[in-house]
Design a protein around this motif. Structure first.
Motif: not given
Ligand SMILES: Cc1ncc(COP(=O)(O)O)c(C=O)c1O
Length: 476
Positions: A141-153, A178-190
């Motif tokens: 979860t934290v890894s996927n969130l970090t990836a999103l933050l990197l992409a946003l940077q 549509d099968q991706a882990h829910y942490s992708v959506v959670k990361s977007a929210a976070t």
């Protein structure tokens, strides 16, 4: 007797005896695990008042904790991406706990910093990111969130960190199957983008992302007032272990200039598989990768890894000087403090257990483990196929397989409830453990093979238990 606080010369004999008692108790428990129930509801045995007691009493309590816990190391547990951890990793964890290093700053963990650097370099090299960087994190979860933050940077040329979402000129969109882990959506929210920023790309019959649908979705978003931020390709989806076509997705990401994140939280273990490594083709083209050693690599929780081929990107995102920490190693070029490379502040010396695992098993030992699991799931699929009361949801691509109990003469609309009931009853019986998931709106039993000690007779025994439960509940 006086209580032992930390080990010192005055008490080392008592400390040694305490440690040995725990070691013996743990080994005895696991040596007899196969004869115990897989699952326990129970907190009934817990001493209610939380009063302090003598070590001998506490040992009894801890034995009770061992016995009354959910037993993920049990050979008849094959229900989740969890496993009994590798013994050497558990032992290394004890050393890491005893040392209590803090990865926050080099001055607090000079040697541990070098060990983590080595572990990350190894994982990066396996992914074909020889000049990449990364950090151990708490999990996928934290890894996927970090990836999103990197992409946003990346998409804001480094302004996201200071300006936040105001740095985004257009509405951000993330693409995942549509099968991706829910942490992708959670990361977007976070990250402040909102759950609605995730566009789900539909999957094929084998639950893999359809690259042509991704291309169409990207084209539509480009033509609108929105802007793509990241595409997530999953290697080992959580329900079925399906693998998105990473190479084809990488082609599309290159065409559209979008950050590609590969969520190989589970399927990263394929880096060690001779048979299945081809499924990772294209991972070296990813901008970032998630690997979760606490899943298929049998590490004690919690341990994930974020890897990126953009050197310096993690520090650009997270580095911040605190006046009371000497982050920099001033005596040599390396190792440099890793505290500025992760969202987490204080962080454990997690790297030691993976480093010891690699030293003990070598890459070839990990290959052997992963391939054993692939053989187990094939044997399991064969058993299920040979039985008229079971139906497979898909062919096993990795070590996961979804199936359902479908006794003759039962109406389709009752199958969801039947399979949910079977999962619950099997769990309560302690005779085995499977999970339950939804695929295209129907409920399926889900199995995941990580434990090397699960034998075919364990699988047969679990099938018998399911059948008995089915017969008892539904009279067939
Ligand atoms: C594909 C995938 N990504 C991410 C995660 C999240 O991992 P964690 O539970 O370690 O945060 C999971 C967990 O099952 C997963 O299957």
């Amino acid at each position: 007797m006086e209580k032992v606080l930390t080990v010192d010369p005055s008490n080392h004999r008592v400390a040694r005896a305490m440690a040995r008692q725990v070691a013996d108790m743990v080994i005895d428990h696991f040596a007899s695990l196969a004869n115990r129930p897989v699952w326990h509801e129970g907190d009934a045995w817990l001493p209610a008042d939380g009063r302090s007691g003598e070590w001998a009493e506490i040992l009894i309590d801890m034995r009770s904790v061992l016995e009354h816990s959910m037993q993920v190391a049990h050979p008849k547990f094959f229900g989740h991406m969890d496993s009994g951890p590798l013994l050497v990793a558990v032992l290394a964890d004890w050393v890491a706990s005893a040392l209590n290093q803090n990865m926050l700053a080099w001055e607090l963990s000079p040697l541990a910093t070098a060990v983590e650097e080595e572990v990350i370099a190894w994982l990066c090299a396996l992914c074909g990111m020889d000049h990449g960087e990364g950090s151990l994190v708490s999990g996928g979860t934290v890894s996927n969130l970090t990836a999103l933050l990197l992409a946003l940077q990346s998409v804001t040329q480094g302004r996201f960190r200071t300006e936040g979402v105001w740095a985004l000129r257009r509405r951000p969109v993330i693409f995942a199957s549509d099968q991706a882990h829910y942490s992708v959506v959670k990361s977007a929210a976070t990250a402040g983008l909102g759950e609605q920023s995730v566009v789900k790309i539909s999957t094929d019959d084998a639950f893999r992302m359809d690259p042509e649908r991704l291309r169409t979705a990207l084209r539509e978003v480009r033509a609108s007032d929105a802007s793509p931020v990241m595409v997530v390709a999953t290697v080992g989806t959580t329900s079925t272990g399906s693998v998105d076509p990473v190479d084809a997705v990488a082609d599309i990401c290159r065409e559209y200039g979008v950050w590609l994140h590969v969520d190989a939280a589970h399927g990263g273990a394929l880096l060690f598989s001779e048979q299945k490594k081809h499924l990772l083709k294209g991972i070296d083209r990813a901008d970032s990768v998630t690997v979760d050693p606490h899943k298929w690599l049998m590490q004690p929780k919690s341990m994930g890894a974020i890897l990126t081929r953009h050197k310096g990107a993690l520090r650009n995102l997270f580095e911040s000087g605190a006046p009371y920490l000497t982050r920099k190693n001033e005596t040599a070029a390396r190792p440099q403090s890793r505290g500025g490379m992760s969202l987490q502040g204080s962080r454990r010396f997690d790297a030691l257990r993976l480093w010891v695992t690699r030293r003990y098993l070598g890459d070839s030992g990990l290959t052997e483990l992963v391939e054993r699991n692939l053989a187990q799931v094939r044997a399991w699929a064969d058993l299920l196929r040979a039985h008229p009361a079971f139906e497979l949801a898909h062919e096993p691509e990795l070590n996961l397989l979804c199936f359902r109990y479908r006794p003759a003469g039962v109406a389709d609309e009752r199958l969801d409830a039947i399979n949910e009931e079977i999962q619950r009853e099997l769990m309560r019986s302690g005779e085995g453990f499977l999970s339950v998931t939804s695929l295209r709106g129907r409920r399926w039993l889900r199995s995941v093979f990580i434990n090397p000690t699960t034998r075919e007779e364990d699988m047969r025994a679990v099938l018998d238990s399911i059948e008995k439960i089915g017969q008892r509940l539904y009279g067939r």
